[in-house]
Design an enzyme around this catalytic site. Structure first.
Site, PDB file in Angstrom:
ATOM      1  N   VAL A 280      39.915  42.959  36.178  1.00  0.00           N
ATOM      2  CA  VAL A 280      38.772  43.759  36.630  1.00  0.00           C
ATOM      3  C   VAL A 280      38.551  43.482  38.119  1.00  0.00           C
ATOM      4  O   VAL A 280      39.348  42.786  38.754  1.00  0.00           O
ATOM      5  CB  VAL A 280      37.491  43.469  35.799  1.00  0.00           C
TER       6      VAL A 280
ATOM      7  N   LYS B 119      34.041  37.989  36.493  1.00  0.00           N
ATOM      8  CA  LYS B 119      35.143  37.397  35.724  1.00  0.00           C
ATOM      9  C   LYS B 119      34.601  36.285  34.814  1.00  0.00           C
ATOM     10  O   LYS B 119      34.987  36.178  33.649  1.00  0.00           O
ATOM     11  CB  LYS B 119      36.239  36.883  36.675  1.00  0.00           C
TER      12      LYS B 119
ATOM     13  N   MET C  88      46.125  47.433  38.749  1.00  0.00           N
ATOM     14  CA  MET C  88      46.877  46.291  38.235  1.00  0.00           C
ATOM     15  C   MET C  88      46.995  46.326  36.720  1.00  0.00           C
ATOM     16  O   MET C  88      48.063  46.068  36.168  1.00  0.00           O
ATOM     17  CB  MET C  88      46.226  44.976  38.680  1.00  0.00           C
TER      18      MET C  88
ATOM     19  N   SER D 184      43.499  37.597  42.743  1.00  0.00           N
ATOM     20  CA  SER D 184      44.412  37.389  43.873  1.00  0.00           C
ATOM     21  C   SER D 184      44.113  36.091  44.592  1.00  0.00           C
ATOM     22  O   SER D 184      44.948  35.604  45.350  1.00  0.00           O
ATOM     23  CB  SER D 184      44.253  38.501  44.905  1.00  0.00           C
TER      24      SER D 184
ATOM     25  N   HIS E 192      49.117  35.882  38.258  1.00  0.00           N
ATOM     26  CA  HIS E 192      48.950  36.739  39.431  1.00  0.00           C
ATOM     27  C   HIS E 192      50.170  37.648  39.584  1.00  0.00           C
ATOM     28  O   HIS E 192      51.215  37.217  40.064  1.00  0.00           O
ATOM     29  CB  HIS E 192      48.733  35.868  40.676  1.00  0.00           C
TER      30      HIS E 192
END
Ligand code: NAD
Length: 408
Positions: free
Chosen positions: A95, A102, A19, A124, A145
């Site tokens: 991450v 996080k 990502m 997500s 997102h």
């Protein structure tokens, strides 16, 4: 605080995995300079090479010229540590999907960044408020997102936490526009709009494997309806192992009957396209999903071991259960105010989940069936299969007024 102080010129991305790579390109392509951090220097080096190769490929394809590729690449730089990103206007964290990790990163960044900087997570599904609580600036924390591959997929869910300020949301929407995204604001709940609706849809697909269907049958029925991919082909693309590892890490959910086929596939190293085998087989270098009788045999074995009496499941039942699960959850999302409108759900499902454009989105599809009819069908499923099919309150209310989701 004035709106202009939120104009994002410089950003940082934490995480150089799948990502992070796409997000960095989205930012650089939109003219934002990006500093990139990963605690694995090799990963970061590899990621910089991938970005350079992607731009070179774009030049070869004639999508951009060399000068543009050079300008984009020049906006991306590796940062040695968090201290060197202290002046950025926005950090996007990408991450591993783990709340504690996080929170730790957000706590550390909070102490370093200038007070007006925004902090975003690409999670997500995790709780944005719980992430924001690790900082002393929850009004400047939100979810951004992106969908994979982030530099290609149009959808951006902007997740509003309980304390996210209107100015922070504005800044995110304006950045979404600069990146050429279709931005949809979502409230904070597990999975936001898209993944929360996906969950019951996929659950039905997985249950049907145990009850008598096979992966290709389920996918063929949903692709026949117009979905770009059925759920099992989608899992092969995303990677079956992502949820498997997340269940493992969270220490829960691994025993549910519905995930036993996934578990067995992962234990066999069948993670999906990336490993050449998943629910389907892939020839080396090919993305063509090929039917694999070994997987059917595995499905049969698992369902028998779990004591299921298998029966024939036709395409009508597959569509009925998967689509009604999607619509019922969509209705709950609307009644809770997680999505602002049926149109927002439409944008999410069209741009992020391959819902057929000609059906106008899941809620419009339901409107065309008539909500009184949808209500009856959900009640019939509730009688046959239990509480999980209880119709969302909103469906009953709209049906009684002869209205649809679009009338709200
Ligand atoms: P990934 O495993 O490909 O990459 C994660 C990266 O984070 C790795 O490069 C790792 O070295 C780095 N990292 C781990 N801990 C770190 C730390 N403490 N400091 C700095 N870097 C660290 O993961 P991914 O698939 O890119 O997913 C990242 C996030 O995006 C997750 O929250 C995931 O749920 C979310 N997401 C993933 C997808 C997808 O399809 N993969 C889609 C949307 C959102």
């Amino acid at each position: 605080m004035s709106q202009t102080s939120f104009e994002i010129q410089q950003a940082a991305v934490i995480g150089a995995g799948t990502m992070g790579r796409g997000i960095v390109m989205c930012l650089a392509n939109a003219g934002v300079s990006v500093q990139w951090v990963d605690n694995n220097p090799q990963m970061l080096e590899q990621a910089l090479t991938t970005v350079a190769e992607t731009y070179a490929h774009n030049v070869r394809q004639g999508r951009i010229d060399q000068a543009e590729a050079d300008a984009r690449m020049a906006r991306v730089s590796a940062a040695a540590d968090y201290a060197s990103i202290r002046n950025v206007d926005l950090v996007i964290e990408a991450v591993y999907e783990n709340l504690e990790l996080k929170q730790k990163i957000f706590r550390e960044l909070n102490g370093l960044l200038k007070p007006e900087a925004l902090l975003a997570s690409n999670t997500s599904a995790l709780d944005i408020d719980a992430i924001a609580a690790a900082t002393r600036r929850p009004e400047q924390v939100l979810g951004l997102h992106f969908f994979s591959p982030a530099h290609i997929m149009k959808l951006l869910e902007i997740v509003r936490g309980a304390q996210t300020s209107p100015a922070a949301l504005e800044a995110a929407l304006s950045l979404g526009k600069r990146m050429g995204k279709v931005s949809v604001v979502s409230g904070n709940c597990h999975g936001f709009i898209g993944n929360r609706m996906l969950h019951p849809y996929v659950l039905e697909a997985r249950k049907m494997l145990l009850e008598g269907a096979y992966p290709q049958q389920v996918d063929t029925a949903l692709q026949g309806f117009g979905f770009a991919m059925g759920p099992f082909r989608m899992y092969d693309v995303v990677g079956i192992d992502l949820e498997w590892r997340a269940r493992e890490l969270a220490g829960k959910g691994q025993d549910a009957p519905e995930v036993q086929v996934d578990n067995r596939l992962c234990e066999m190293g069948r993670f999906g396209q990336k490993s050449g085998n998943g629910y389907y087989h892939y020839e080396p270098g090919s993305r063509q999903a090929e039917h694999d009788p070994e997987v059917d045999a595995l499905v049969l074995r698992v369902s028998e071991e779990l004591g299921f009496q298998r029966r024939d499941i036709g395409p009508e039942e597959i569509l009925e259960r998967c689509l009604l699960a999607l619509v019922n959850e969509g209705a709950k999302i609307l009644q809770e105010g997680i999505a602002g409108s049926a149109h927002d759900i439409h944008l999410v499902y069209l741009n992020g989940y391959g819902f057929p454009a000609d059906k106008g989105g899941p809620m419009a599809w339901a409107d065309r069936q008539g909500l009184a009819d949808i209500h009856q069908r959900l009640l019939a499923l509730e009688t046959r299969q239990g509480d999980q099919w209880k119709p969302a309150r909103l469906i009953g209310e709209l049906a009684a007024q002869g209205k649809g989701f679009a009338d709200r």
